[in-house]
Write a protein that holds these residues in place. Sequence first.
Motif, PDB file in Angstrom:
ATOM      1  N   GLN A 160      45.538  42.112  32.328  1.00  0.00           N
ATOM      2  CA  GLN A 160      45.227  41.083  33.321  1.00  0.00           C
ATOM      3  C   GLN A 160      44.319  40.000  32.736  1.00  0.00           C
ATOM      4  OE1 GLN A 160      46.740  40.954  36.186  1.00  0.00           O
ATOM      5  NE2 GLN A 160      45.718  39.046  36.773  1.00  0.00           N
ATOM      6  N   LEU A 178      46.826  38.822  44.216  1.00  0.00           N
ATOM      7  CA  LEU A 178      46.001  38.149  43.213  1.00  0.00           C
ATOM      8  C   LEU A 178      45.337  36.895  43.762  1.00  0.00           C
ATOM      9  CD1 LEU A 178      48.345  38.491  40.105  1.00  0.00           C
ATOM     10  CD2 LEU A 178      46.296  39.820  40.651  1.00  0.00           C
ATOM     11  N   MET A 192      42.843  48.905  41.985  1.00  0.00           N
ATOM     12  CA  MET A 192      43.423  47.944  41.035  1.00  0.00           C
ATOM     13  C   MET A 192      44.856  47.594  41.414  1.00  0.00           C
ATOM     14  SD  MET A 192      41.873  49.506  37.503  1.00  0.00           S
ATOM     15  CE  MET A 192      42.913  48.516  36.464  1.00  0.00           C
ATOM     16  N   MET A 211      45.478  48.142  31.715  1.00  0.00           N
ATOM     17  CA  MET A 211      45.786  47.260  32.839  1.00  0.00           C
ATOM     18  C   MET A 211      44.757  46.136  32.936  1.00  0.00           C
ATOM     19  SD  MET A 211      46.815  50.133  35.677  1.00  0.00           S
ATOM     20  CE  MET A 211      46.939  48.939  36.993  1.00  0.00           C
ATOM     21  N   ILE A 212      43.503  46.451  32.712  1.00  0.00           N
ATOM     22  CA  ILE A 212      42.459  45.413  32.772  1.00  0.00           C
ATOM     23  C   ILE A 212      42.652  44.394  31.646  1.00  0.00           C
ATOM     24  CG2 ILE A 212      39.974  45.024  32.634  1.00  0.00           C
ATOM     25  CD1 ILE A 212      39.576  47.840  33.791  1.00  0.00           C
ATOM     26  N   ILE A 251      39.724  44.836  37.866  1.00  0.00           N
ATOM     27  CA  ILE A 251      40.554  43.628  37.756  1.00  0.00           C
ATOM     28  C   ILE A 251      39.980  42.494  38.609  1.00  0.00           C
ATOM     29  CG2 ILE A 251      42.836  42.670  38.275  1.00  0.00           C
ATOM     30  CD1 ILE A 251      44.036  45.307  37.447  1.00  0.00           C
ATOM     31  N   ILE A 255      34.533  43.638  31.229  1.00  0.00           N
ATOM     32  CA  ILE A 255      35.449  44.749  30.879  1.00  0.00           C
ATOM     33  C   ILE A 255      34.689  45.897  30.222  1.00  0.00           C
ATOM     34  CG2 ILE A 255      37.367  45.380  29.376  1.00  0.00           C
ATOM     35  CD1 ILE A 255      38.491  42.552  29.835  1.00  0.00           C
ATOM     36  N   GLN A 296      44.778  45.263  44.198  1.00  0.00           N
ATOM     37  CA  GLN A 296      44.386  43.930  43.751  1.00  0.00           C
ATOM     38  C   GLN A 296      45.547  43.201  43.075  1.00  0.00           C
ATOM     39  OE1 GLN A 296      41.062  42.146  43.864  1.00  0.00           O
ATOM     40  NE2 GLN A 296      42.749  40.714  43.637  1.00  0.00           N
ATOM     41  N   LEU A 297      46.340  43.954  42.313  1.00  0.00           N
ATOM     42  CA  LEU A 297      47.484  43.339  41.632  1.00  0.00           C
ATOM     43  C   LEU A 297      48.525  42.838  42.631  1.00  0.00           C
ATOM     44  CD1 LEU A 297      47.940  45.787  38.615  1.00  0.00           C
ATOM     45  CD2 LEU A 297      47.039  43.455  38.573  1.00  0.00           C
ATOM     46  N   ASN A 314      36.938  46.499  42.311  1.00  0.00           N
ATOM     47  CA  ASN A 314      37.793  47.067  41.265  1.00  0.00           C
ATOM     48  C   ASN A 314      37.606  46.260  39.993  1.00  0.00           C
ATOM     49  OD1 ASN A 314      40.320  45.042  41.003  1.00  0.00           O
ATOM     50  ND2 ASN A 314      39.633  45.125  43.144  1.00  0.00           N
TER      51      ASN A 314
END
Length: 450
Positions: free
Chosen positions: A434, A306, A299, A430-431, A315, A341, A302-303, A313
Amino acid sequence: MFRAICIALLAILPVVTHAQGTQSLKDLMDEVTANASAEAKRNKEREAKFRAAAGEQESLMASAEAEVKKQEALRDSLRKTFDENETALAELQDLLDRRSGDLGELFGVFRQTADDAESIIFASLISAEKPERKAIVSELAESSEIPSIDQIRSLWQLLIQETALSGDLSRFKHEVIDPDGTTYDADIVRVGAFNVVTGDKYLNYLSEDGTLVELARQPAGYARSSADKLTSAAPGAVVDFTIDPSRGALLGLLVQSPSLMERIEQGGTVGYAIIIVGIIGMLIVLERMLSLMRTRSKMQRQLKNLDQVEEDNPIGRVMQAYFEHRHLDLETISRKMQEVIIHDMAGIRRGLSIVKVLAAVAPLMGLLGTVVGMIGTFQAITLFGTGDPKLMAGGISQALITTVLGLCAAIPLLLSHSMLAARATQIGKMISEQAAGLMAKKAEADAKGA
């Protein structure tokens, strides 16, 4: 004579009945006469021998009677001497008692001190190096006579030697018996009267036969390490050493104390079940911890990027759901993203409920073991009474060990569950952040387009 007359009558009869055999009868008579004369001669000789023997016996009898009288006189003399000696001995004993009366208390103290010194020296580790002291102190302790000045000085020297060597460190060679019964010669280091070691092993001294035996169960590693350092230290070097101030009593108790595996065995079946529960729970915790770490790492990667969506992951999967359905309205996009999610969060929280249940079950199983152990204890009391505490020790040990095992399993599982739940919550946050950001961009874009 009667025999000769009979023979003569028998000789006459042939003359009457056989007149013609006169010559033969005469020869027979001559022969009989000669035989009678020879027999008479032999009888005289035998009679003479008998008389000579009788005289000799009389002489021996007289000699024996004289010897008896002599021994009786000697007996009377010895008896008189014995009586005189008895009287003299009693007088001397009275004289000795009078003269030693003032020293009686001193001699009593000597005997008491000798007895105490015997027990001390026999049990002392110093006697392993100097075994000759045991014979000396035993002779002093067993003496029933008034001790001499040399004996008093000898006891004093033994006590002084014991005191001096109690603060001494000495090295000597001695035979050692290992727990398997094998004997070997080793370099021994004696630390005063407290401990004897060879290498990294502590030894026990058996005063009965003067042997040194390895402890069946050695103390902890740091104590053995200190013994090894002491054995290999150069003369004059200063090293740390773990000493037993009780002169082996604590080490003796160490041999009797159960090991970790023996304590676990005391828990019985319930104890093993608790251990299995704890192992299963910790395996789940380990797997979940590694999984969450990998998910969080992906994650974060991935952040940082973007622009490129990765499906490995949560996200990335949320972003993919957004980009695939961004032409739809906000509510539809929100539901699609919520679906993703919820699916990912189910995977993230997988196993946490099992860890929580195991953390709750473990102390309950410990309580079960406690109850089982106390039942066994009361059964032992019912059957054998309370005279022997060892009969109750098994049930009490099981009760305590299972309680400890239950707590040892529950505490780390409970802490691990809290930690994993916090990490899962953080990942879910965090998910959600996002997803909320994407929805906000969509709403802003729709507002500009309208």
